[in-house]
Design a protein around this motif. Structure first.
Motif, PDB file in Angstrom:
ATOM      1  N   UNK A  33      21.514  67.131 -43.957  1.00 14.39           N
ATOM      2  CA  UNK A  33      22.848  67.576 -44.971  1.00 14.39           C
ATOM      3  C   UNK A  33      24.543  68.004 -44.506  1.00 14.39           C
ATOM      4  N   UNK A  34      24.179  68.528 -43.857  1.00 11.68           N
ATOM      5  CA  UNK A  34      26.058  68.507 -43.160  1.00 11.68           C
ATOM      6  C   UNK A  34      26.840  67.682 -42.805  1.00 11.68           C
ATOM      7  N   UNK A  35      26.169  67.004 -42.132  1.00  9.85           N
ATOM      8  CA  UNK A  35      27.046  65.443 -42.046  1.00  9.85           C
ATOM      9  C   UNK A  35      26.598  63.946 -42.706  1.00  9.85           C
ATOM     10  N   UNK A  36      25.670  64.240 -43.622  1.00  8.65           N
ATOM     11  CA  UNK A  36      26.165  63.981 -45.329  1.00  8.65           C
ATOM     12  C   UNK A  36      27.795  64.198 -45.942  1.00  8.65           C
ATOM     13  N   UNK A  37      27.711  65.719 -46.176  1.00  7.55           N
ATOM     14  CA  UNK A  37      29.171  66.048 -47.168  1.00  7.55           C
ATOM     15  C   UNK A  37      30.071  66.052 -46.220  1.00  7.55           C
ATOM     16  N   UNK A  38      29.734  65.833 -43.984  1.00  2.81           N
ATOM     17  CA  UNK A  38      30.969  65.733 -44.261  1.00  2.81           C
ATOM     18  C   UNK A  38      32.119  64.098 -43.768  1.00  2.81           C
ATOM     19  N   UNK A  39      30.735  63.324 -43.866  1.00  2.06           N
ATOM     20  CA  UNK A  39      30.879  61.764 -44.021  1.00  2.06           C
ATOM     21  C   UNK A  39      31.320  61.650 -45.308  1.00  2.06           C
ATOM     22  N   UNK A  40      30.786  62.171 -46.348  1.00  2.44           N
ATOM     23  CA  UNK A  40      31.122  61.688 -48.049  1.00  2.44           C
ATOM     24  C   UNK A  40      32.881  62.558 -48.142  1.00  2.44           C
ATOM     25  N   UNK A  41      33.438  63.546 -46.960  1.00  2.96           N
ATOM     26  CA  UNK A  41      34.816  63.890 -47.170  1.00  2.96           C
ATOM     27  C   UNK A  41      35.899  63.288 -46.517  1.00  2.96           C
ATOM     28  N   UNK A  42      35.165  61.874 -45.772  1.00  2.00           N
ATOM     29  CA  UNK A  42      35.365  61.163 -44.812  1.00  2.00           C
ATOM     30  C   UNK A  42      35.989  60.058 -45.529  1.00  2.00           C
ATOM     31  N   UNK A  43      35.710  59.419 -46.042  1.00  2.00           N
ATOM     32  CA  UNK A  43      35.426  58.785 -47.100  1.00  2.00           C
ATOM     33  C   UNK A  43      36.327  59.094 -48.282  1.00  2.00           C
ATOM     34  N   UNK A  44      36.972  59.962 -49.030  1.00  2.00           N
ATOM     35  CA  UNK A  44      36.729  60.368 -49.765  1.00  2.00           C
ATOM     36  C   UNK A  44      38.710  59.951 -50.096  1.00  2.00           C
ATOM     37  N   UNK A  45      39.728  60.605 -49.263  1.00  2.00           N
ATOM     38  CA  UNK A  45      41.378  60.296 -48.839  1.00  2.00           C
ATOM     39  C   UNK A  45      41.588  58.683 -48.542  1.00  2.00           C
ATOM     40  N   UNK A  46      40.360  58.224 -47.443  1.00  2.00           N
ATOM     41  CA  UNK A  46      40.816  56.533 -47.307  1.00  2.00           C
ATOM     42  C   UNK A  46      40.631  55.960 -48.881  1.00  2.00           C
ATOM     43  N   UNK A  47      39.538  56.385 -49.589  1.00  2.00           N
ATOM     44  CA  UNK A  47      39.489  55.749 -50.695  1.00  2.00           C
ATOM     45  C   UNK A  47      41.021  55.742 -51.932  1.00  2.00           C
ATOM     46  N   UNK A  48      41.042  57.102 -52.155  1.00  2.00           N
ATOM     47  CA  UNK A  48      42.444  57.125 -52.734  1.00  2.00           C
ATOM     48  C   UNK A  48      43.767  56.936 -52.151  1.00  2.00           C
ATOM     49  N   UNK A  49      43.800  56.572 -51.007  1.00  2.00           N
ATOM     50  CA  UNK A  49      44.595  55.877 -50.626  1.00  2.00           C
ATOM     51  C   UNK A  49      44.627  54.821 -50.879  1.00  2.00           C
ATOM     52  N   UNK A  50      43.381  53.628 -50.841  1.00  2.00           N
ATOM     53  CA  UNK A  50      43.661  52.719 -50.824  1.00  2.00           C
ATOM     54  C   UNK A  50      43.693  51.932 -52.116  1.00  2.00           C
ATOM     55  N   UNK A  51      43.615  52.621 -53.127  1.00  2.00           N
ATOM     56  CA  UNK A  51      43.858  53.238 -54.760  1.00  2.00           C
ATOM     57  C   UNK A  51      45.218  53.026 -54.648  1.00  2.00           C
ATOM     58  N   UNK A  52      46.119  53.434 -54.775  1.00  2.00           N
ATOM     59  CA  UNK A  52      47.049  53.884 -54.487  1.00  2.00           C
ATOM     60  C   UNK A  52      48.051  52.708 -53.607  1.00  2.00           C
ATOM     61  N   UNK A  53      47.501  52.159 -52.836  1.00  2.00           N
ATOM     62  CA  UNK A  53      48.010  51.237 -52.182  1.00  2.00           C
ATOM     63  C   UNK A  53      48.615  50.023 -53.144  1.00  2.00           C
ATOM     64  N   UNK A  54      46.739  49.924 -53.995  1.00  2.00           N
ATOM     65  CA  UNK A  54      46.885  48.362 -54.378  1.00  2.00           C
ATOM     66  C   UNK A  54      47.153  48.567 -56.026  1.00  2.00           C
ATOM     67  N   UNK A  55      47.328  49.718 -56.746  1.00  2.00           N
ATOM     68  CA  UNK A  55      47.944  49.873 -57.907  1.00  2.00           C
ATOM     69  C   UNK A  55      49.594  49.869 -57.635  1.00  2.00           C
ATOM     70  N   UNK A  56      49.726  49.311 -58.939  1.00  2.00           N
ATOM     71  CA  UNK A  56      51.928  50.205 -59.392  1.00  2.00           C
ATOM     72  C   UNK A  56      50.476  51.880 -59.786  1.00  2.00           C
TER      73      UNK A  56
END
Length: 422
Positions: A102-125
Motif C-alpha cells: 500500500x505504501x509502494x502504491x502511494x509512493x508510485x502515485x506521487x512519483x507519477x503526479x508531477x511528471x503528469x502535470x508537467x507534461x500537460x504544461x509542456x504541451x498546452x498553452x
C-alpha cells in the motif's frame, strides 16, 4: 482546446488514467477498514499516518527526477511499480506485506503526479491549461464515483480477482505509454538537471522554499487542503454520530428516512457526481476570472459551507451545503494546477510541481487531528474553526497575489526598452 485537437500524449493518458482511476477506487477507500480488521483500530490508525510521510519523501524526488530523466520515463516507472505491487498484493499471504505494498502504491502515485502535470504544461498553452486540467480532474472523479460503488461489492468478496484486474490494467497502461506517448521535457532542462548530483538537486529543491511567493502558495494550500479533507474526516464522523432516522421524503403514506451512514454516502455521491458533470462547465464559467479571485473565493466558500453545516442536520440542508462545498472545489482545482505551472521556471517545472504536492501530503497529516479535537470541542466550534481556516487561507492567497502582481509588474518594467537619450 477541443478534445480532438489534443496531443496524442494527452489522449492516451486520459483513457489510461480513467481505467486506472476506476479500478484504484474500487479498493483504496476500503483499505482503512481492511487494516482495522487485521491490526485493530489503534494500530491501524497509527499505520495510516505512514503513507502521507512516505508521500512527502516521494515528493522530494519525484518532481526533480521528472526534470532530470523525463516525464515519460518517470510515468513509466511509476506505473511499472504499481503493476508489480498489485500482482504481489493480489497473492499476498500477509497483512504486513499488504501494508508495505500500500505504501509502494502511494509512493508510485506521487512519483507519477508531477511528471503528469508537467507534461500537460509542456504541451498546452497557458491560456488553455485550465480547461485541460478540468477535464483530467473530471476524469479522476469518474473513478471516485464509480470505483467505490463497484468496490463495495467486490472488495470483500473477490479481493484477489479485483486486485489482479488492477494489475493487468496497469500493464495495459504501461504498454500504451511505451508505444504511443512521446517525451515532452525540453532537452535543455534535462542537460541542466544532469549537471548537478542528486544531493545538489535536493538542495535546489530546498532553495525553492526560499521563494517567498511559492512558500505562501504552499502554506495557503496546506491550510485549505486540510480544511477540504474534513469532509473525509470530521464530517463523516459527525454525520454518522448525529443523524438517526432523519426524514428524507414521503412517498404516499411511506416516510423514507436515512441514518448517518446512508446520508454521508449521499453527500459523497453528490460531490462526485457534481464534479463529473459540472467541472468543465464551471471552469469555462470562470474562465475570465483572475487566479486571485478564483483562489480567494473558493477558500471562503470552503469555510462558509462548513459553517452552514453547524445549524441543521436536515438531509436536504446538508446536501445544499455540500453543493456549495463542491462548487468551491471545482473553482479551485484546475486553477491550482495551472497556477503552479505559471510561476515555475521551465527548467525546474517538475521540481516545483513536486514541491507543490507537499501541500497535499502535509494537509493529509494535519487533517486527522480534528478527530482528536472533536472529543473536547463542540460541533458548532469545530465548524466555526473550519470557517476561520478558510478565511486564513483566503488572506494568505490575497497576500501571495499582491506579491505576484508586484513581481509581474517589475518584470514588465524591466522588459520595456529604455528610450534613447540625446
Amino acid at each position: 482546446m477541443k478534445l480532438l485537437e489534443w496531443d496524442i500524449n494527452l489522449k492516451v493518458r486520459l483513457f489510461g488514467e480513467l481505467l486506472m482511476n476506476v479500478l484504484f477506487w474500487m479498493f483504496v477507500p476500503f483499505m482503512a477498514i481492511y487494516f482495522k480488521e487485521e491490526f485493530g483500530e489503534a494500530l491501524a490508525g497509527f499505520l495510516m499516518v505512514i503513507p502521507p510521510i512516505a508521500g512527502i519523501l516521494a515528493n522530494l524526488f519525484g518532481g526533480t527526477w521528472a526534470d532530470r530523466y523525463g516525464r515519460k520515463r518517470m510515468m513509466q516507472i511509476a506505473i511499472f511499480i504499481e503493476a508489480i505491487s498489485m500482482f504481489i498484493f493480489a497473492f499476498s499471504p500477509s497483512a504486513w506485506l499488504d501494508f508495505l505494498i500500500f505504501n509502494c502504491l502511494t509512493v508510485a502515485s506521487i512519483i507519477y503526479q508531477p511528471a503528469s502535470l508537467a507534461m500537460v504544461a509542456d504541451l498546452v498553452p497557458v491560456h488553455e491549461r485550465r480547461d485541460v486540467f478540468a477535464v483530467f480532474y473530471m476524469n479522476r472523479n469518474i473513478g471516485v464515483v464509480l470505483g467505490p460503488m463497484i468496490g463495495s461489492v467486490l472488495f470483500f468478496t473477490y479481493r484477489t480477482e479485483l486486485i489482479l484486474g488492477c494489475a493487468i490494467a496497469a500493464v495495459i497502461f504501461f504498454i500504451l505509454l511505451n508505444k504511443y506517448v512521446h517525451e515532452t521535457v525540453p532537452a535543455h532542462t534535462i542537460e541542466q538537471s544532469k549537471k548537478s548530483s542528486t544531493l545538489g538537486q535536493l538542495k535546489n529543491f530546498m532553495v525553492i522554499f526560499k521563494d517567498k511567493l511559492f512558500f505562501l502558495y504552499v502554506m495557503a494550500g496546506v491550510i485549505i487542503h486540510q480544511t477540504f479533507l474534513q469532509m473525509d474526516f470530521y464530517l463523516s464522523i459527525y454525520v454518522y454520530d448525529q443523524v438517526h432516522d432523519a426524514p428524507l421524503m414521503r412517498l404516499r403514506d411511506h416516510l423514507i428516512t436515512v441514518d448517518g451512514a446512508q446520508l454521508y454516502g449521499m453527500l459523497v455521491s453528490l460531490n462526485g457526481i457534481m464534479v463529473v458533470l459540472l467541472s468543465v462547465a464551471i471552469t469555462r464559467a470562470i474562465r475570465n476570472w483572475s487566479d486571485k479571485r478564483a483562489f480567494t473565493i473558493s477558500a471562503l466558500l470552503f469555510g462558509f459551507s462548513y459553517f452552514l453545516m453547524a445549524f441543521s442536520l436536515n438531509p436536504w440542508y446538508l446536501l445544499f451545503c455540500i453543493a456549495i462545498f463542491t462548487i468551491a472545489e471545482m473553482m479551485r482545482t484546475p486553477v491550482l494546477q495551472n497556477f503552479i505551472t505559471k510561476i515555475s521556471p521551465e527548467d525546474q517545472r517538475g521540481q516545483y510541481l513536486g514541491a507543490s504536492s507537499l501541500q497535499f501530503s502535509i494537509g493529509q497529516m494535519i487533517a486527522p487531528l480534528s478527530l482528536t479535537l472533536s472529543g473536547i470541542v463542540s460541533p458548532f466550534w469545530m465548524f466555526t474553526s473550519f470557517f476561520v481556516t478558510g478565511i486564513i487561507g483566503a488572506l494568505l492567497y490575497a497576500i501571495m497575489f499582491n506579491l505576484y502582481d508586484k513581481q509581474m509588474a517589475g518584470e514588465e518594467e524591466h522588459s520595456i526598452p529604455q528610450s534613447a537619450e540625446y
